[in-house]
Every structure is written in C-alpha cells, then in structure tokens.
Design an enzyme around this catalytic site. Structure first.
Site, short mmCIF file in Angstrom:
data_model
loop_
_atom_site.label_atom_id
_atom_site.label_comp_id
_atom_site.label_asym_id
_atom_site.label_seq_id
_atom_site.Cartn_x
_atom_site.Cartn_y
_atom_site.Cartn_z
N CYS A 138 0.84 -1.21 0.00
CA CYS A 138 0.00 0.00 0.00
C CYS A 138 0.87 1.26 0.00
CB CYS A 138 -0.93 0.01 1.22
SG CYS A 138 -1.96 1.48 1.28
N LYS A 179 1.53 -9.85 -0.64
CA LYS A 179 1.37 -8.97 -1.80
C LYS A 179 2.29 -7.77 -1.64
CE LYS A 179 -2.26 -6.77 -4.57
NZ LYS A 179 -2.18 -5.33 -4.30
N ASN A 239 0.84 -8.88 -11.31
CA ASN A 239 -0.23 -7.89 -11.17
C ASN A 239 0.25 -6.54 -11.71
OD1 ASN A 239 -1.17 -5.73 -8.58
ND2 ASN A 239 -2.68 -6.55 -9.98
N GLY A 240 -0.67 -5.83 -12.34
CA GLY A 240 -0.38 -4.47 -12.81
C GLY A 240 -0.71 -4.30 -14.28
N GLY A 263 -6.99 -5.94 -11.15
CA GLY A 263 -7.66 -4.95 -10.32
C GLY A 263 -8.53 -4.03 -11.15
C1 LIG Z 1 -8.54 2.37 -5.43
C2 LIG Z 1 -7.52 1.29 -5.16
C3 LIG Z 1 -7.52 0.66 -3.93
C4 LIG Z 1 -6.58 -0.35 -3.65
N1 LIG Z 1 -6.63 -1.00 -2.45
C5 LIG Z 1 -5.80 -2.05 -2.22
C6 LIG Z 1 -5.91 -2.84 -1.03
O1 LIG Z 1 -6.81 -2.64 -0.20
N2 LIG Z 1 -5.01 -3.84 -0.86
C7 LIG Z 1 -4.02 -4.12 -1.78
O2 LIG Z 1 -3.23 -5.03 -1.59
N3 LIG Z 1 -3.93 -3.41 -2.91
C8 LIG Z 1 -4.79 -2.41 -3.17
N4 LIG Z 1 -4.72 -1.74 -4.36
C9 LIG Z 1 -3.76 -2.17 -5.38
C10 LIG Z 1 -4.40 -3.21 -6.33
O3 LIG Z 1 -4.72 -4.40 -5.63
C11 LIG Z 1 -3.44 -3.56 -7.48
O4 LIG Z 1 -2.26 -4.06 -6.94
C12 LIG Z 1 -3.14 -2.34 -8.35
O5 LIG Z 1 -4.31 -1.62 -8.66
C13 LIG Z 1 -2.46 -2.77 -9.66
O6 LIG Z 1 -3.27 -3.68 -10.35
P1 LIG Z 1 -4.21 -3.22 -11.58
O7 LIG Z 1 -3.33 -2.51 -12.58
O8 LIG Z 1 -4.77 -4.51 -12.10
O9 LIG Z 1 -5.25 -2.31 -11.06
C14 LIG Z 1 -5.63 -0.73 -4.65
C15 LIG Z 1 -5.65 -0.09 -5.88
C16 LIG Z 1 -6.58 0.90 -6.16
C17 LIG Z 1 -6.58 1.54 -7.52
#
Ligand SMILES: Cc1cc2nc3c(=O)[nH]c(=O)nc-3n(C[C@H](O)[C@H](O)[C@H](O)COP(=O)(O)O)c2cc1C
Length: 370
Positions: A138, A179, A239-240, A263
């Site tokens: 985070c 993570k 992820n990403g 995500g």
């Molecule tokens: C609004 C928001 C809230 C998130 N909250 C968390 C969370 O509670 N725990 C966590 O491990 N990652 C959190 N993330 C990160 C996502 O799990 C993920 O790692 C990140 O968005 C990259 O993946 P993506 O490109 O598929 O979105 C959050 C991301 C966003 C955009």
C-alpha cells in the site's frame, strides 16, 4: 495447475507443513472447472467490497472465471483487530468464506508489527478465513507514515518476520500469501523481497510491477516480476495493468508467470477473467455493463450500505472504468455531480435496455405520441 507452475520449495518449520503453491489455491477454490490459469480479483480499498465481489463473481451464472478474491485491507496497528472489524471487511466469513457463487475470499491484513498481525490472523482464521493475505504494497502516505504497507519494502527482513509470525499463528491448511510492489523507490530489491516472503513461509507471492515511488504511473515492470519468479520456488502472481487478454499474454511472455491478479481491469472488463479462459469473446456491451452496475447497487443496498456510500462506490466504478471504456467515461461525466442514488440508478436502468428493445420502446413511444 501443478504442471504449469514451478514446484514448491522446502517446507517451512513446524510439524504439518503448510500448504504451498497455487495447487493450494486451486484446492481452496474447489473449482475443477477452472484448470490452468489462476486469476485473482485484486483487493481495492473503497471498491472491491463484498457487494462488488458478489456482482463480479456471479456473472455468467457463476462462470465468471475468477479463482479467488481478496478483501479490502484490514488495518492492524498496535493491537489485534476485533472480529467485528474483520467481519465488516469480509462478511463472506459468515457464509463459509466464499462469495455466494463459491469463490473463496482471503482476508487481507495490513501492518508492520508482527505480534498484532499474527494475533489478527489467528482471529481471522478462527472466523473461518480461507486464507490470509499480507499487504506490503500500500503506497498511501498515512499508512506508510504509520509503518504499514509499502514501508516494509525498505527492509526485506521485516517482510520475512511478519510473514513468519502470521504463518506460525494460523493452522497449516490455511494459505498465508504476500502482496508487494517491486520495491520502495527502485526495483533493485525485488529478488530479496521475494526470497524474504518465501523464507517467511508464504504460499505464494503477488507482485504489483511498480515501485511505491511510482504510485500508479507507467511503466509497469513485468520484467522485475519475472526476476522474482525465477528466484523462488513458490508461485508468483503477476499484477499491474492487465486490462485485456492481450495484456495477460504479453505479461505471461515477459514475466514467465501463469497466475495473475486483476484490479482496475475488472471495472472496464468485468468479463476479463472469463475472456482470458476463452469462455467469452467480445467485451460486455453497454447494456450488459449497465445491468452489472445495477446488480452491484442492488447488492450494496441489500447489505444496508448507506445510500451516500453506495453512490460514491458506484461513481468510483464509473470513474475507474472510464479510463477503459467510452460508455463508462460518458456516464461518469453525466452522473459525477448527481447527489441522489435513485437518479443515477434510473439513468443506468435506461442504459440497461438491450438495443433491440430500446428501439422497440422508442417506436412505441413514437406511436403513443401520434
Ligand atoms: C482504489 C484502489 C484501492 C486499492 N486498495 C488495495 C488494497 O486494499 N489492498 C491491496 O493489496 N492493494 C490495493 N490496491 C492495489 C491493487 O490491488 C493492485 O495491486 C493495483 O491496482 C495494480 O493492479 P491493476 O493494474 O490490475 O489495477 C488498490 C488499488 C486501487 C486503484
């Protein structure tokens, strides 16, 4: 899955070795209809609540393609969290720890202090958690200032210590997963971080291919994920920026991973999990995504979420999906200033009519007008 993924490493300390690897995840998921790809729905604070998890995983009569969900993070500061806090983040625990369509939900904990993290994990396990995920990624300043989330990436041994404490505190059949991001301000420590997670006893490791310093800015570094995957025996989940089946294929080629966490992509392409498995072709049409949004609102209301919060979460979906789809971008612009949930619902209900019936009702309207 075992034929696709690297083998597991030496069992950690303890009498009964904890279950390792994505085989454990597939056992947890109990989804023989989903062999091969492991596709997790990413935790997103303020977005992926139980209503969202339910809406996404019940798509296509439960053949959503999602292997696993992870709860929004539960913050652990200097004492163990109360069961009611865990249940608020993961109400699925009252129904066997899975979404109504049967997808398991892991409880995610965030904190840097091993003792309360371990005790909180033990409480979550006692409530029936199917797995515990540890958030060391985070980037929020308030969280990092209080020694949580990505701050631990500066010191890989701390990742190991917290993971080990949690691993030792929960029964061996419950996976403990980690993570992370690729590093704090550089991807240089990614291999050390992956090894630390493994040494701590993680069943698998999910890596968001960005540093903390990058926040969400490009580019995503799938190569660094690959370096980590090559250095450890446990599976690594990439992820990403996985926004399409094509992106998943490119990420697989660059990182060597066969397991992914999605995500933001799930907001523009809620069908992405099924599409990646070849179960679906074209992305959802406008009226289909509108119906999904209505299903989401229905679930938020069923869970007694205050109307104001439900409206905020709905707008958040539109805002994040707007980066990927023109219809969501247009709806976000139209409704972002609306103050009443019922007005937005009425507007989205309008979008949820399939084109044919929309045309039919339009001509009916014309006929009435004459
Ligand atoms: C609004 C928001 C809230 C998130 N909250 C968390 C969370 O509670 N725990 C966590 O491990 N990652 C959190 N993330 C990160 C996502 O799990 C993920 O790692 C990140 O968005 C990259 O993946 P993506 O490109 O598929 O979105 C959050 C991301 C966003 C955009």
């Amino acid at each position: 899955m075992s034929h696709l993924l690297p083998g597991t490493s030496a069992p950690p300390r303890g009498a009964a070795p904890p279950r390792r690897g994505l085989e454990a995840a597939h056992e947890v998921a109990e989804r023989p209809d989903q062999p091969g790809l492991f596709l997790a729905l990413a935790p997103m604070d303020g977005v992926t609540d139980a209503a969202y998890r339910d809406a996404i995983t019940t798509q296509f009569e439960g053949r959503s393609g999602v292997s696993l969900c992870v709860s929004e993070f539960v913050r652990v500061v200097d004492r163990p969290v109360q069961p009611k806090v865990i249940l608020r983040h993961c109400p699925e625990l009252e129904h066997g720890g899975s979404t109504p369509s049967g997808v398991p939900v892991f409880v995610q904990l965030l904190g840097g202090d091993a003792a309360p993290m371990a005790e909180s994990a033990s409480i979550a396990a006692g409530l029936g958690a199917r797995g515990i995920d540890l958030n060391f990624g985070c980037p929020a300043k308030t969280v990092n200032r209080h020694d949580g989330g990505a701050t631990l990436l500066k010191t890989p041994t701390r990742v190991e210590v917290v993971t080990r404490a949690v691993r030792d505190a929960v029964p061996s059949q419950i996976p403990v997963t980690v993570k992370i991001r690729v590093g704090w301000d550089s991807p240089a420590p990614i291999v050390d971080l992956a090894r630390a997670s493994e040494q701590g006893g993680a069943s698998w490791l999910t890596i968001h291919g960005r540093t903390r310093a990058q926040l969400y800015r490009p580019p995503v570094d799938w190569e660094a994920i690959g370096r980590a995957a090559a250095a450890v025996g446990m599976p690594v989940v990439a992820n990403g920026d996985l926004f399409s089946p094509e992106a998943l294929r490119r990420c697989a080629a660059v990182s060597g991973c066969e397991s992914f966490m999605i995500g933001r992509g799930a907001m523009g392409r809620p069908d992405l999990f099924a599409a990646a498995r070849g179960w679906r072709g074209q992305p959802l049409r406008s009226f289909e995504i509108a119906r999904l949004l209505l299903a989401y609102v229905t679930r938020m209301r069923a869970q007694q979420m205050p109307t104001f919060n439900a409206l905020g979460r709905l707008k958040q979906w539109l805002r994040m999906g707007a980066m990927q789809r023109e219809d969501l971008a247009c709806w976000f612009e139209l409704y972002k200033r609306e103050r009443e949930l019922c007005d937005v619902i009425a507007a989205i209900a309008d979008h949820s009519r399939p084109p044919a019936s929309a045309a039919a009702s339009a001509s009916l309207g014309n006929a009435r007008a004459h």
